[in-house]
Design an enzyme around this catalytic site. Structure first.
Site, PDB file in Angstrom:
ATOM      1  N   ASP A 133      40.912  -5.216  16.425  1.00 35.56           N
ATOM      2  CA  ASP A 133      41.191  -4.184  17.419  1.00 35.56           C
ATOM      3  C   ASP A 133      40.286  -4.304  18.651  1.00 35.56           C
ATOM      4  OD1 ASP A 133      38.892  -3.430  16.090  1.00 35.56           O
ATOM      5  OD2 ASP A 133      39.381  -1.289  16.086  1.00 35.56           O
ATOM      6  N   GLU A 134      39.432  -5.318  18.705  1.00 30.94           N
ATOM      7  CA  GLU A 134      38.589  -5.572  19.870  1.00 30.94           C
ATOM      8  C   GLU A 134      39.082  -6.810  20.599  1.00 30.94           C
ATOM      9  OE1 GLU A 134      34.360  -5.267  19.153  1.00 30.94           O
ATOM     10  OE2 GLU A 134      34.762  -4.209  17.286  1.00 30.94           O
TER      11      GLU A 134
END
Length: 104
Positions: free
Chosen positions: A84-85
């Site tokens: 998710d980064e």
């Protein structure tokens, strides 16, 4: 396969030695020769392509190298953190081969 103890690259047989692109050589002894077996013959009509470090396959961008101040670098993205980064952008100087990273 034999790997060069000096630089880690694959060494190829030539005459009676294994030779590396960095210049390191290793004599092919009887024990070493028995370790390797030819599993596939290459037909003379087959093409074999060897590439070196001079092949430029990565895209380039204008970015200043922190080591030599050259203004061109290869770049690529790699997921180094959680999914998710955002990815990490890696850059490698086209002149001195110094590699550094940038984060968003």
């Amino acid at each position: 396969m034999e790997f060069c103890p000096k630089c880690g690259a694959i060494m190829f047989p030539k005459d009676d030695t294994f030779q590396c692109k960095c210049g390191h050589k290793k004599e092919i002894t009887k024990d070493l020769a028995n370790k390797y077996e030819v599993s596939e013959k290459v037909d003379t009509k087959d093409n074999i392509i060897f590439t070196g470090d001079d092949v430029r396959t990565l895209p380039t961008t204008r970015s200043e190298c922190p080591k030599c101040k050259n203004m061109e670098a290869f770049w690529w993205l790699q997921q180094t953190r959680r999914a998710d980064e955002s990815e990490t952008r890696f850059l490698r100087c086209t002149a001195c081969k110094h590699t550094w990273r940038e984060y968003d």
